[in-house]
Design an enzyme around this catalytic site. Sequence first.
Site, PDB file in Angstrom:
ATOM      1  N   CYS A  40      -5.317   7.797  -6.404  1.00 34.85           N
ATOM      2  CA  CYS A  40      -3.987   7.984  -5.807  1.00 34.85           C
ATOM      3  C   CYS A  40      -3.466   9.416  -5.773  1.00 34.85           C
ATOM      4  O   CYS A  40      -2.966   9.864  -4.744  1.00 34.85           O
ATOM      5  CB  CYS A  40      -2.976   7.125  -6.552  1.00 34.85           C
ATOM      6  SG  CYS A  40      -3.416   5.400  -6.463  1.00 34.85           S
ATOM      7  N   LEU A 100       5.414   8.417  -2.882  1.00 37.70           N
ATOM      8  CA  LEU A 100       4.624   9.655  -2.800  1.00 37.70           C
ATOM      9  C   LEU A 100       5.163  10.686  -3.784  1.00 37.70           C
ATOM     10  O   LEU A 100       4.409  11.386  -4.461  1.00 37.70           O
ATOM     11  CB  LEU A 100       4.680  10.248  -1.386  1.00 37.70           C
ATOM     12  CG  LEU A 100       4.004   9.487  -0.259  1.00 37.70           C
ATOM     13  CD1 LEU A 100       4.082  10.284   1.031  1.00 37.70           C
ATOM     14  CD2 LEU A 100       2.544   9.209  -0.597  1.00 37.70           C
ATOM     15  N   PHE A 139       5.066  14.165  -8.574  1.00 32.06           N
ATOM     16  CA  PHE A 139       5.695  14.721  -9.786  1.00 32.06           C
ATOM     17  C   PHE A 139       4.807  14.501 -11.013  1.00 32.06           C
ATOM     18  O   PHE A 139       4.681  15.386 -11.857  1.00 32.06           O
ATOM     19  CB  PHE A 139       7.066  14.064 -10.031  1.00 32.06           C
ATOM     20  CG  PHE A 139       8.198  14.747  -9.320  1.00 32.06           C
ATOM     21  CD1 PHE A 139       8.101  15.096  -7.984  1.00 32.06           C
ATOM     22  CD2 PHE A 139       9.385  15.023  -9.980  1.00 32.06           C
ATOM     23  CE1 PHE A 139       9.150  15.716  -7.316  1.00 32.06           C
ATOM     24  CE2 PHE A 139      10.444  15.656  -9.328  1.00 32.06           C
ATOM     25  CZ  PHE A 139      10.330  15.996  -7.993  1.00 32.06           C
ATOM     26  N   LEU A 140       4.195  13.320 -11.105  1.00 30.92           N
ATOM     27  CA  LEU A 140       3.310  13.054 -12.255  1.00 30.92           C
ATOM     28  C   LEU A 140       2.119  14.013 -12.238  1.00 30.92           C
ATOM     29  O   LEU A 140       1.768  14.622 -13.255  1.00 30.92           O
ATOM     30  CB  LEU A 140       2.818  11.601 -12.222  1.00 30.92           C
ATOM     31  CG  LEU A 140       3.875  10.534 -12.532  1.00 30.92           C
ATOM     32  CD1 LEU A 140       3.370   9.144 -12.156  1.00 30.92           C
ATOM     33  CD2 LEU A 140       4.254  10.575 -14.008  1.00 30.92           C
ATOM     34  N   LYS A 197      -9.961   7.714 -16.301  1.00 32.36           N
ATOM     35  CA  LYS A 197      -9.104   7.664 -17.488  1.00 32.36           C
ATOM     36  C   LYS A 197      -9.646   6.539 -18.367  1.00 32.36           C
ATOM     37  O   LYS A 197     -10.505   5.766 -17.919  1.00 32.36           O
ATOM     38  CB  LYS A 197      -7.638   7.419 -17.106  1.00 32.36           C
ATOM     39  CG  LYS A 197      -7.408   6.076 -16.435  1.00 32.36           C
ATOM     40  CD  LYS A 197      -5.994   5.911 -15.916  1.00 32.36           C
ATOM     41  CE  LYS A 197      -5.037   5.520 -16.995  1.00 32.36           C
ATOM     42  NZ  LYS A 197      -3.745   5.036 -16.453  1.00 32.36           N
ATOM     43  N   ARG A 242     -13.083   6.483  -9.259  1.00 35.76           N
ATOM     44  CA  ARG A 242     -12.698   7.157  -8.011  1.00 35.76           C
ATOM     45  C   ARG A 242     -11.996   8.478  -8.301  1.00 35.76           C
ATOM     46  O   ARG A 242     -11.067   8.533  -9.093  1.00 35.76           O
ATOM     47  CB  ARG A 242     -11.804   6.239  -7.166  1.00 35.76           C
ATOM     48  CG  ARG A 242     -12.603   5.107  -6.535  1.00 35.76           C
ATOM     49  CD  ARG A 242     -11.708   4.135  -5.801  1.00 35.76           C
ATOM     50  NE  ARG A 242     -10.842   3.421  -6.719  1.00 35.76           N
ATOM     51  CZ  ARG A 242      -9.844   2.626  -6.334  1.00 35.76           C
ATOM     52  NH1 ARG A 242      -9.587   2.479  -5.056  1.00 35.76           N
ATOM     53  NH2 ARG A 242      -9.105   1.996  -7.220  1.00 35.76           N
ATOM     54  N   SER A 271       0.857  -1.194   0.000  1.00 35.68           N
ATOM     55  CA  SER A 271       0.000   0.000   0.000  1.00 35.68           C
ATOM     56  C   SER A 271       0.887   1.235   0.000  1.00 35.68           C
ATOM     57  O   SER A 271       2.021   1.194   0.477  1.00 35.68           O
ATOM     58  CB  SER A 271      -0.849   0.060   1.278  1.00 35.68           C
ATOM     59  OG  SER A 271      -1.392  -1.180   1.601  1.00 35.68           O
TER      60      SER A 271
HETATM   61  C1  UGA Z   1      -0.974   6.726 -11.120  1.00 31.46           C
HETATM   62  C2  UGA Z   1       0.505   6.662 -11.531  1.00 31.46           C
HETATM   63  O1  UGA Z   1       0.653   6.975 -12.918  1.00 31.46           O
HETATM   64  C3  UGA Z   1       1.095   5.274 -11.262  1.00 31.46           C
HETATM   65  O2  UGA Z   1       2.482   5.261 -11.535  1.00 31.46           O
HETATM   66  C4  UGA Z   1       0.838   4.916  -9.790  1.00 31.46           C
HETATM   67  O3  UGA Z   1       1.324   3.620  -9.486  1.00 31.46           O
HETATM   68  C5  UGA Z   1      -0.647   4.971  -9.504  1.00 31.46           C
HETATM   69  O4  UGA Z   1      -1.135   6.300  -9.759  1.00 31.46           O
HETATM   70  C6  UGA Z   1      -0.871   4.607  -8.061  1.00 31.46           C
HETATM   71  O5  UGA Z   1      -0.273   5.231  -7.183  1.00 31.46           O
HETATM   72  O6  UGA Z   1      -1.592   3.643  -7.825  1.00 31.46           O
HETATM   73  P1  UGA Z   1      -3.249   5.985 -12.303  1.00 31.46           P
HETATM   74  O7  UGA Z   1      -3.883   6.852 -11.252  1.00 31.46           O
HETATM   75  O8  UGA Z   1      -3.763   4.605 -12.494  1.00 31.46           O
HETATM   76  O9  UGA Z   1      -1.675   5.838 -11.988  1.00 31.46           O
HETATM   77  O10 UGA Z   1      -3.362   6.691 -13.730  1.00 31.46           O
HETATM   78  P2  UGA Z   1      -2.535   7.814 -14.524  1.00 31.46           P
HETATM   79  O11 UGA Z   1      -2.262   7.295 -15.874  1.00 31.46           O
HETATM   80  O12 UGA Z   1      -1.388   8.300 -13.761  1.00 31.46           O
HETATM   81  O13 UGA Z   1      -3.609   8.974 -14.671  1.00 31.46           O
HETATM   82  C7  UGA Z   1      -4.027   9.753 -13.560  1.00 31.46           C
HETATM   83  C8  UGA Z   1      -4.948  10.863 -14.011  1.00 31.46           C
HETATM   84  O14 UGA Z   1      -4.220  11.850 -14.743  1.00 31.46           O
HETATM   85  C9  UGA Z   1      -6.071  10.412 -14.949  1.00 31.46           C
HETATM   86  O15 UGA Z   1      -7.263  11.081 -14.590  1.00 31.46           O
HETATM   87  C10 UGA Z   1      -5.578  10.834 -16.312  1.00 31.46           C
HETATM   88  O16 UGA Z   1      -6.616  11.022 -17.234  1.00 31.46           O
HETATM   89  C11 UGA Z   1      -4.881  12.130 -15.971  1.00 31.46           C
HETATM   90  N1  UGA Z   1      -3.877  12.533 -16.975  1.00 31.46           N
HETATM   91  C12 UGA Z   1      -2.798  11.751 -17.249  1.00 31.46           C
HETATM   92  C13 UGA Z   1      -4.014  13.756 -17.617  1.00 31.46           C
HETATM   93  O17 UGA Z   1      -4.977  14.512 -17.377  1.00 31.46           O
HETATM   94  N2  UGA Z   1      -3.073  14.141 -18.546  1.00 31.46           N
HETATM   95  C14 UGA Z   1      -1.992  13.361 -18.825  1.00 31.46           C
HETATM   96  O18 UGA Z   1      -1.155  13.775 -19.684  1.00 31.46           O
HETATM   97  C15 UGA Z   1      -1.862  12.134 -18.171  1.00 31.46           C
END
Ligand code: UGA
Length: 440
Positions: A256, A201, A206-207, A319, A326, A111
Amino acid sequence: MAMIAYKCPQYRVTVVDINPTRIAQWNSDDLPVYEPGLEEIVKASRGKNLFFSTEIEKGIKECDIIFVSVNTPTKTFGSGVGMSADLQYWDKTAKQIRQFAESDKIIVEKSTLPVKTALAMERILTATNNGVHFEVLSNPEFLAEGTGIKDLEDPDRILIGSRETPSGLKARDSLVEVYANWVPRDRIITSNIWSSELSKLVANAFLAQRISSINSISALCEKTDADITEVARAVGMDRRLGNKFLNASVGFGGSCFKKDILNLVYLCRHYGLEEVADYWQGVVNINEYQKERVITNMLSTMFNTLAGKRICLFGFAFKANTGDTRESPAVTISKRLIEEKAELVITDPKALDNTKMDLDSIEGNISYIEDPHEASAGCDAIAVMTEWGVYADLDFEMIYRSMAKPAFIFDGRNILDHKRLFDIGFNVFPIGKPPLTHFK
Ligand code: UGA
């Protein structure tokens, strides 16, 4: 766990949960989670070396390595409410492991947790001296939903944090061996346990920060006639920055990002780092601002009233390629649209069941229709919430004919062919680009 079982037939993997319905679903033909490729690997291993069970005590007794993957939501009560992680399930699990374990165990934190949770875990596990040795490791998961199987099969890195004691390093090496069954050794990295906890975290922060950065600039593009796709392309071609995660959107969602950033903010405030906390709080604030901007743009464009107008939401999942809703931006946006007294028609290829649960308590005119052609008929506007590939290939001529006029499209993901839609007759409002309208 399914991937470990699939890649390592020599291990026996047992997944235990307190929820009998969930376990029954995992044992059925209809898995409780939609994730491309998951069904195949579960079915390939289930009953051979992968088992799903509610027998927690037996599971604890029999296994040598225990991955703890209980949920750690944001606290909804007491100190740290709305910010810090709720560790009650984690705490209970640690106590259960201590109660039932009869032999030495490696406990793996899967987790996402605040830094120093491993310390709390160790303290709980060693609180009664029953002769059993527990070694706690941190092994955060970096997979993203929708691409989970690919991410597990070919991860950028596997991170394993341990204590730097002889027993800590030995436990770490045992877990390295598990992943080395399919992950190249140079992608399995090790660190001290606190760095590992914090890295998870920080990676999410950063993402999310990148998305808030591009979304903040999308607002500026809309004021200056710049085009966010062109800006993102020019910026992303700098190899130091890279071109991933630069898609402007209605905001980030998922279970997340927000939770983990708030957790980071809470941690910083706890240590008196107010400036650092404010910096990361800004990432969440921009995300809230972006969702609100979607509503204010729709309002001002549709002549300052949405009351009685029918708006079709294309997608509700946070996505594409997941049924997960969620923290989806669509949840907040739907609630705001209902406040404005709009009527909603929601369509999504995989998420309608979750959507109905999310909006169950909302009083308003909401209908759920799986076919997007049917869903948009008679509507005043379409708003794209999720970047499902199918939306780019619809029969928009037919959709246009069936909609009320003037017909609006708000492309919250910039996935549609805007010029073509404009030529059909739509008034098109992308994110971070000049709108294409037929109004004089
Ligand atoms: C995120 C991280 O990318 C994973 O590395 C991490 O393991 C995961 O959280 C976690 O902690 O469990 P996730 O939430 O499944 O993964 O999906 P993402 O692809 O990161 O997208 C997150 C959100 O950002 C979505 O709503 C997506 O549509 C949005 N997004 C993504 C954007 O608005 N623009 C982008 O360029 C990319």
